[in-house]
Design a protein around this motif. Structure first.
Motif, mmCIF file in Angstrom:
data_model
loop_
_atom_site.group_PDB
_atom_site.id
_atom_site.type_symbol
_atom_site.label_atom_id
_atom_site.label_comp_id
_atom_site.label_asym_id
_atom_site.label_seq_id
_atom_site.Cartn_x
_atom_site.Cartn_y
_atom_site.Cartn_z
ATOM 1 N N UNK A 11 0.856 -1.180 0.000
ATOM 2 C CA UNK A 11 0.000 0.000 0.000
ATOM 3 C C UNK A 11 0.895 1.234 0.000
ATOM 4 N N UNK A 12 0.559 2.204 -0.814
ATOM 5 C CA UNK A 12 1.302 3.466 -0.869
ATOM 6 C C UNK A 12 0.608 4.446 0.055
ATOM 7 N N UNK A 13 1.404 5.029 0.937
ATOM 8 C CA UNK A 13 0.870 5.921 1.961
ATOM 9 C C UNK A 13 1.490 7.305 1.864
ATOM 10 N N UNK A 14 0.706 8.284 2.253
ATOM 11 C CA UNK A 14 1.242 9.633 2.411
ATOM 12 C C UNK A 14 1.327 9.895 3.918
ATOM 13 N N UNK A 15 2.539 10.257 4.337
ATOM 14 C CA UNK A 15 2.822 10.525 5.743
ATOM 15 C C UNK A 15 3.271 11.986 5.823
ATOM 16 N N UNK A 16 2.317 12.919 5.936
ATOM 17 C CA UNK A 16 2.668 14.340 5.849
ATOM 18 C C UNK A 16 3.687 14.804 6.889
ATOM 19 N N UNK A 17 3.568 14.305 8.102
ATOM 20 C CA UNK A 17 4.518 14.663 9.161
ATOM 21 C C UNK A 17 5.074 13.359 9.712
ATOM 22 N N UNK A 53 -2.828 17.552 7.250
ATOM 23 C CA UNK A 53 -1.696 18.480 7.303
ATOM 24 C C UNK A 53 -1.949 19.628 6.333
ATOM 25 N N UNK A 54 -2.329 20.779 6.877
ATOM 26 C CA UNK A 54 -2.671 21.921 6.030
ATOM 27 C C UNK A 54 -1.487 22.459 5.231
ATOM 28 N N UNK A 55 -0.253 22.110 5.629
ATOM 29 C CA UNK A 55 0.948 22.601 4.951
ATOM 30 C C UNK A 55 1.481 21.648 3.887
ATOM 31 N N UNK A 56 0.804 20.545 3.641
ATOM 32 C CA UNK A 56 1.282 19.562 2.675
ATOM 33 C C UNK A 56 1.322 20.163 1.268
ATOM 34 N N UNK A 57 2.427 19.968 0.580
ATOM 35 C CA UNK A 57 2.593 20.458 -0.792
ATOM 36 C C UNK A 57 1.993 19.413 -1.745
ATOM 37 N N UNK A 58 0.772 19.639 -2.166
ATOM 38 C CA UNK A 58 0.047 18.689 -3.008
ATOM 39 C C UNK A 58 0.734 18.519 -4.368
ATOM 40 N N UNK A 59 1.272 19.602 -4.924
ATOM 41 C CA UNK A 59 1.955 19.506 -6.224
ATOM 42 C C UNK A 59 3.194 18.623 -6.130
ATOM 43 N N UNK A 60 3.985 18.787 -5.073
ATOM 44 C CA UNK A 60 5.175 17.958 -4.883
ATOM 45 C C UNK A 60 4.774 16.501 -4.663
ATOM 46 N N UNK A 61 3.694 16.286 -3.933
ATOM 47 C CA UNK A 61 3.190 14.935 -3.718
ATOM 48 C C UNK A 61 2.808 14.289 -5.044
ATOM 49 N N UNK A 62 2.092 15.033 -5.872
ATOM 50 C CA UNK A 62 1.695 14.523 -7.195
ATOM 51 C C UNK A 62 2.920 14.153 -8.027
ATOM 52 N N UNK A 63 3.953 14.975 -7.995
ATOM 53 C CA UNK A 63 5.190 14.683 -8.726
ATOM 54 C C UNK A 63 5.836 13.400 -8.225
ATOM 55 N N UNK A 64 5.875 13.221 -6.904
ATOM 56 C CA UNK A 64 6.460 12.003 -6.324
ATOM 57 C C UNK A 64 5.679 10.763 -6.738
ATOM 58 N N UNK A 99 10.119 9.198 4.352
ATOM 59 C CA UNK A 99 9.733 10.358 3.571
ATOM 60 C C UNK A 99 8.218 10.511 3.598
ATOM 61 N N UNK A 100 7.722 11.512 2.932
ATOM 62 C CA UNK A 100 6.281 11.752 2.888
ATOM 63 C C UNK A 100 5.551 10.616 2.161
ATOM 64 N N UNK A 101 6.155 10.063 1.104
ATOM 65 C CA UNK A 101 5.558 8.923 0.389
ATOM 66 C C UNK A 101 6.265 7.659 0.856
ATOM 67 N N UNK A 102 5.505 6.748 1.446
ATOM 68 C CA UNK A 102 6.043 5.490 1.959
ATOM 69 C C UNK A 102 5.167 4.344 1.488
ATOM 70 N N UNK A 103 5.679 3.127 1.637
ATOM 71 C CA UNK A 103 4.866 1.946 1.348
ATOM 72 C C UNK A 103 4.765 1.087 2.599
ATOM 73 N N UNK A 104 3.698 0.305 2.636
ATOM 74 C CA UNK A 104 3.540 -0.661 3.716
ATOM 75 C C UNK A 104 4.560 -1.778 3.516
ATOM 76 N N UNK A 105 4.560 -2.725 4.434
ATOM 77 C CA UNK A 105 5.324 -3.942 4.201
ATOM 78 C C UNK A 105 4.711 -4.649 2.998
#
Length: 127
Positions: A11-17, A53-64, A99-105
């Motif tokens: 599973x691909x996860x977003x971990x903002x903080x 997380x109100x400060x999350x950079x959505x554009x950078x997330x999309x690029x990742x 990092x902000x983008x992580x995967x599960x086991x």
């Protein structure tokens, strides 16, 4: 009767903080060696992510996430990692990161069709 084949997924996860370890599932990556299948599916629920997380950079997330997708597809557009075989690309995508983008086991399963299994996992774990 069609054969069932071993597959692996994460599973691909977003971990903002990262320090808080809170996350939202945004996608799934699935690899089936026998079917020569490696693909990921993701979606970004901007409102839900910004609520976490109100400060999350959505554009950078999309690029990742697009980079993850390019690596899953493979080829020169994905840089040096994209030139590796599918199994190596899957291992790279699912490597442990802080990092902000992580995967599960990585989890195993059996499928007759990688695309169908990817869609089912995506609906169960992300949507």
């Amino acid at each position: 009767m069609q054969d069932r084949h071993l597959f692996e997924y994460a599973v691909i996860r977003v971990v903002p903080r990262v320090e808080r370890e809170e996350f939202i599932n945004v996608g799934v990556v699935l690899f089936c060696k026998k079917q020569q299948f490696l693909k990921m599916r993701y979606s970004i629920d901007k409102d839900r992510l910004l609520a976490l997380s109100k400060d999350l950079d959505i554009e950078a997330l999309e690029e990742n996430l697009l980079s993850f997708q390019r690596i899953a597809i493979g080829g020169k557009d994905a840089g040096p990692i994209g030139e590796l075989d599918a199994a190596s690309r899957f291992r790279w995508l699912t490597a442990t990161r802080s990092t902000v983008v992580q995967t599960s086991k990585v989890h195993p399963g059996f499928c007759m069709d990688g695309e169908d299994s990817l869609q089912k996992l995506y609906e169960q774990l992300v949507k």
